[in-house]
Design an enzyme around this catalytic site. Structure first.
Site, short mmCIF file in Angstrom:
data_model
loop_
_atom_site.label_atom_id
_atom_site.label_comp_id
_atom_site.label_asym_id
_atom_site.label_seq_id
_atom_site.Cartn_x
_atom_site.Cartn_y
_atom_site.Cartn_z
N ASP A 199 -99.76 44.63 18.91
CA ASP A 199 -100.01 45.58 19.98
C ASP A 199 -101.01 45.01 20.98
O ASP A 199 -102.00 44.37 20.60
CB ASP A 199 -100.56 46.87 19.37
CG ASP A 199 -100.70 47.99 20.35
OD1 ASP A 199 -99.68 48.39 20.94
OD2 ASP A 199 -101.83 48.48 20.53
N GLU A 251 -97.82 29.41 6.45
CA GLU A 251 -98.07 29.09 5.05
C GLU A 251 -97.09 29.82 4.12
O GLU A 251 -96.92 29.42 2.96
CB GLU A 251 -99.50 29.49 4.67
CG GLU A 251 -100.59 28.69 5.35
CD GLU A 251 -101.96 29.23 4.96
OE1 GLU A 251 -102.05 29.94 3.94
OE2 GLU A 251 -102.93 28.96 5.69
#
Length: 536
Positions: A199, A251
């Site tokens: 956002d 990751e």
């Protein structure tokens, strides 16, 4: 190399409080969403994006977060979130959650600690507190919801809130803030989410001097394409934050993604958010805001594709979301009408038939463009804005803070209809609904459309299936010669033609119609405000 699912995905936005209510309290919840996920699988989308469901006092529809690692009890609990993620994955759907990093709720423990601490304390340095200019706030900035962007606290200091007064802005120059959000990312990634819609992604970093800015803020108004950005938006420092976040999501296995909500122009500046080491997608608000005319749409499509191609990113396409007037209503006005921030019962009303006709045509055009597409809950039903929603029911903070000059966003957030003859149109087991539904919505209910040839739901379902079959998201756009009132392009073997004019136009010889947003003329010509997919 594993396919990057997000490059051509169709992602469906769920506004949790308005999607499905499992317990009859009138508010949608996570259990209700989980129950309805098979319907989204049937529709043919690839992923679900959930607007905030975190603990919140709900002053701004959950975008005022008081705890980023929990679920608001109105919506369920963490166990319900885990069940939703697991069910979505079982169905083959990805799950994207909202992240709100520009500000917290004023009821967040950090902000409570800041108010209880002295000026200059570590607790205050997590937010943007400043001394005023005598009796005046630190600068001239205004809130996106109206009024000053500063609130004075009892000891005399002021804190910045670019949105509601209950949404204090964080100071992203503080290492503790950066570390906290990396931890929040990992919390949800460890629970299995496939990505984050970020956002106000362009707002985290403010220009250091907090220089005055005299241009009034306009909610979701975007930035001017020329000149330097305002001191509170699109500062270069945001990109370091997203490079750090990209390293975190990379990751994890499975292609986890970051999506920017960034009202930034021109397209070249927006494309900076989706460089190879930053985010994966950014919402294309220029396309959403383009008027219903061929020349402006063609220009926006070209500009978007060219800018994103330069950085190797897909372009996203979107027509509606929880912050803007639904496109079935927006397109029911004259094509050159200035974009409104809500429609009330006293305002000029749209042509509902024209709006839906154009909305279906716009959707077929959008879903044929290469890249990724976003759908907003209910648009597959052809839902219009609730333009006659009584003002006493409205909850958007933009309305009171603007002195009631802005109608607000509630009209696009009304709970959606599932069953025409059920209480609350099947939204929940009772007749309760946190915003009142218009009586006309029975005709839009899902059970009135499934299996009905020509219905808007069946049009969406067929378009999404054909989009996959013809690999349109992975395709390449090639413009075709066409009259001034027509937009035509090829994507692979598919011709996509939209007629914006009043007179019908012919398809090329040998074109075999695959889909049309409305029936063609008896002689096979394409009427006005209609999009056709044809195989050549």
């Amino acid at each position: 190399m594993q396919k990057q699912w997000w490059r051509d995905a169709v992602i469906y936005q769920v506004y949790p409080r308005s999607f499905a209510d499992s317990d009859g309290d009138g508010l949608g919840d996570l259990a209700g969403i989980t129950e309805r996920l098979p319907r989204l699988k049937d529709l043919g989308v690839d992923a679900v994006w959930l607007s905030p469901f975190y603990p919140s006092p709900q002053h701004d529809g959950g975008y005022d977060v008081s705890d980023y690692r929990g679920v608001d009890s109105r919506f369920g609990d963490l166990g319900d979130a885990d069940k939703l993620i697991a069910e979505a994955h079982y169905l083959g759907l990805k799950v994207i959650v909202d992240l709100v990093p520009n500000h917290t709720s004023s009821e967040h423990e950090w902000f409570k600690a800041a108010l209880a601490s002295a000026p200059g304390s570590p607790e205050r340095e997590r937010y943007i507190f400043r001394e005023g200019r005598g009796a005046l706030p630190p600068n001239s900035w205004t809130s996106m919801f109206g009024g000053s962007a500063w609130k004075q606290v009892p000891d005399g200091q002021w804190y910045l809130h670019l949105f509601d007064v209950s949404q204090p802005d964080l100071d992203w120059g503080n290492p503790e803030v950066r570390a906290e959000f990396v931890s929040i990312l990992r919390f949800w990634l460890d629970r299995g989410v496939d990505g984050f819609r970020v956002d106000v992604a362009h707002g985290l970093v403010k220009e250091e001097t907090l220089a005055d800015w005299e241009v009034p803020a306009v909610i979701l108004g975007g930035l001017e394409p020329a000149g330097p950005p305002p001191p509170m938006w699109d500062q270069d420092g945001v990109h370091d934050i997203y490079r750090e976040w990209r390293r975190v999501v990379d990751e994890y296995e499975g292609g986890r993604i970051l999506v920017a909500e960034a009202w930034v122009q021109p397209a070249e500046r927006l494309a900076r958010y989706v460089r190879a080491d930053e985010m994966h997608q950014a919402f294309n608000f220029m396309y959403l805001s383009a008027p219903w005319r061929p020349a402006p749409l063609r220009a926006v499509i070209n500009e978007s594709l060219e800018a994103n191609d330069e950085v190797g990113a897909p372009t996203t396409w979107v027509l509606s979301n929880h912050d803007v007037i639904r496109h079935a209503t927006r397109l029911g006005y004259a094509a050159d009408r200035v974009r409104l921030h809500g429609i009330g019962p006293e305002d000029p009303q749209p042509d509902a038939g024209l709006g839906l006709r154009r909305a279906r045509a716009a959707t077929l055009q959008m879903l044929a463009l290469p890249g990724s597409a976003y759908l907003y809950q209910g648009e597959e039903l052809g839902l219009p804005e609730h333009t006659t929603l009584p003002h006493e029911h409205r909850q958007d903070p933009a309305r009171p803070r603007s002195g009631h000059t802005v109608v607000g966003r509630d009209g696009c957030r009304v709970p959606i209809p599932w069953e025409a003859d059920a209480p609350s149109y099947g939204f929940g087991p009772s007749d309760r609904s946190w915003l009142p539904q218009p009586v006309s919505w029975a005709e839009y209910a899902l059970d009135r459309q499934q299996g009905v040839p020509g219905s808007t739901w069946e049009l969406y379902r067929a378009a999404l299936a054909a989009r996959k079959e013809y690999r349109l998201g992975d395709g390449t756009l090639a413009w075709q010669e066409a009259p001034d009132e027509v937009l035509a392009f090829r994507n692979g073997e598919l011709l996509v033609l939209t007629n914006f004019g009043a007179s019908s136009v012919p398809l090329p010889p040998g074109a075999s119609v695959l889909l049309a947003s409305e029936p063609l003329d008896a002689d096979g010509r394409v009427p006005g405000d209609v999009t056709v997919w044809a195989v050549l």
